[in-house]
Design a protein around this motif. Structure first.
Motif, PDB file in Angstrom:
ATOM      1  N   UNK A 148       0.851  -1.188   0.000  1.00 45.18           N
ATOM      2  CA  UNK A 148       0.000   0.000   0.000  1.00 45.18           C
ATOM      3  C   UNK A 148       0.888   1.239   0.000  1.00 45.18           C
ATOM      4  N   UNK A 149       0.536   2.233  -0.855  1.00 48.06           N
ATOM      5  CA  UNK A 149       1.270   3.496  -0.940  1.00 48.06           C
ATOM      6  C   UNK A 149       0.288   4.643  -0.786  1.00 48.06           C
ATOM      7  N   UNK A 210      -5.747   0.921   6.914  1.00 49.57           N
ATOM      8  CA  UNK A 210      -4.509   0.661   7.638  1.00 49.57           C
ATOM      9  C   UNK A 210      -3.396   1.601   7.165  1.00 49.57           C
ATOM     10  N   UNK A 211      -2.339   1.747   7.981  1.00 48.34           N
ATOM     11  CA  UNK A 211      -1.166   2.504   7.523  1.00 48.34           C
ATOM     12  C   UNK A 211      -0.551   1.882   6.277  1.00 48.34           C
ATOM     13  N   UNK A 212       0.333   2.626   5.635  1.00 45.40           N
ATOM     14  CA  UNK A 212       0.912   2.200   4.361  1.00 45.40           C
ATOM     15  C   UNK A 212       2.368   1.788   4.517  1.00 45.40           C
ATOM     16  N   UNK A 213       2.827   0.932   3.615  1.00 46.57           N
ATOM     17  CA  UNK A 213       4.228   0.531   3.576  1.00 46.57           C
ATOM     18  C   UNK A 213       5.115   1.666   3.085  1.00 46.57           C
ATOM     19  N   UNK A 214       4.525   2.559   2.293  1.00 43.03           N
ATOM     20  CA  UNK A 214       5.253   3.722   1.790  1.00 43.03           C
ATOM     21  C   UNK A 214       4.321   4.928   1.796  1.00 43.03           C
ATOM     22  N   UNK A 238       2.572   5.793   8.255  1.00 43.46           N
ATOM     23  CA  UNK A 238       3.533   4.762   7.860  1.00 43.46           C
ATOM     24  C   UNK A 238       3.398   3.553   8.790  1.00 43.46           C
ATOM     25  N   UNK A 239       3.292   2.377   8.217  1.00 40.55           N
ATOM     26  CA  UNK A 239       3.226   1.142   8.993  1.00 40.55           C
ATOM     27  C   UNK A 239       4.594   0.837   9.598  1.00 40.55           C
TER      28      UNK A 239
END
Length: 342
Positions: A148-149, A210-214, A238-239
């Motif tokens: 996810x971005x 949810x929070x994002x990987x980037x 940010x995750x």
């Protein structure tokens, strides 16, 4: 004149303002000032006209007269879509705000959206999306995929176009509806939303998202002076184990932030390091390099990739923190991530 208030409502005033523009473009600023004053005598309630008069007077060196015109703008406008308050601060007539009015930023980019891509890439040599993408490949690996971005201040989607093939879900948020329309036309985002980064991102996201990987912010932080709030919000998105990628215009290394004549802010590298550490992020890359042109000048930027610690790292750090002696807890420790020399 500005695209969002071209007419004063008086044809004669509009004609004189048009002549004033022609004289200004030809370099005769004295004549431009005289004609603009005549236009405003016919239409004294024309905020955009006063804004333009302030600009003409500033170029002649009449800062007192320019400030008088910009104060008239603020008196006539319920919101400062012209950035008159920013201009007052640059001439020493008002305190420098920590960020511009959101209405000014929205109007600026709404008026710029139709020519944004061509102007930045073809005319100004803008390269932040490509450079951030390259730095992400260095940190995460050339074949890395992000589940996810989130693209903060996505504009017309210049960064989104470059990161799309590396993610299965791409969200973009911007203050300007005009910019979002252009981004939507490109068809690279799974979700787009209009939002003020400081106040509207949680409401604009899907419920329970949810929070994002980037999380990325390409050429966005130049429209904030004090970055404490916006870095905090970006960090929350940010995750654990994920990355934050952003750019700023480079100021002096030991300065915090400064409003420039372009009405954009620049920031110091030491200031960014302190903010990122305060928000629990470690720097993976921090490089200073040219990011675009501005007329004959080259604008130098700071490009940053920072990481949020993973849950495993956080759990490992907790026992050590609890075991620390009270005398040790007040000592400063270096950040976890490698810093590139400036």
């Amino acid at each position: 004149m500005t695209s969002y208030q071209l007419s004063s409502g008086d044809l004669t005033a509009d004609r004189r303002a048009q002549y004033a523009r022609l004289y200004a473009e030809g370099g005769d600023l004295g004549a431009a000032v005289d004609l603009q004053v005549q236009a405003l005598e016919l239409a004294p309630g024309w905020a955009a006209g006063w804004h333009e008069l302030g600009n003409y007077r500033e170029k002649t060196g009449d800062l007192t007269g320019a400030a008088e015109a910009w104060r008239r703008v603020l008196a006539l406008s319920t919101v400062d879509i012209f950035g008159a308050g920013l201009r007052l601060s640059l001439t020493g007539q008002a305190a420098t705000p920590a960020l511009p009015p959101s209405e000014y930023v929205e109007a600026l980019f709404d008026g710029y959206s139709d020519r944004f891509d061509a102007a930045l890439i073809e005319e100004l040599g803008y390269c932040v999306p490509e450079r951030l993408t390259a730095l992400l490949a260095e940190v995460a690996g050339a074949d890395a995929q992000f589940a996810k971005v989130i693209d903060l201040g996505c504009g017309t989607g210049l960064f989104g176009e470059r990161i799309r093939r590396k993610t299965s879900w791409l969200e973009g948020y911007d203050l300007s509806q005009g910019m979002l329309a252009k981004a939507g036309d490109k068809g690279v985002y799974d979700r787009l939303g209009q939002a003020d980064i400081l106040h509207g991102i949680p409401a604009a996201r899907l419920h329970g998202a949810e929070p994002a990987d980037l999380v990325a912010a390409a050429d966005v932080f130049a429209y904030f002076g004090d970055l404490d709030g916006v870095i905090g919000i970006a960090s929350d998105l940010v995750a654990p184990g994920g990355l934050l990628a952003f750019s700023c215009e480079a100021g002096l290394a030991d300065s915090d932030w400064l409003l420039q004549a372009s009405l954009r802010y620049c920031h110091g590298a030491d200031y960014l390091r302190a903010l990122l550490e305060r928000n629990g992020l470690s720097i993976e890359r921090l490089v200073q390099e040219p990011i675009r042109r501005d007329g004959p000048d080259t604008i130098t930027g700071l490009l940053v990739i920072a990481r949020k610690p993973s849950r495993t790292n956080l759990r490992a750090a907790l026992p050590a923190a609890l075991a620390a002696e009270p005398a040790d807890r007040g000592e400063e420790t270096p950040g976890d991530g490698p810093l590139l020399p400036m």
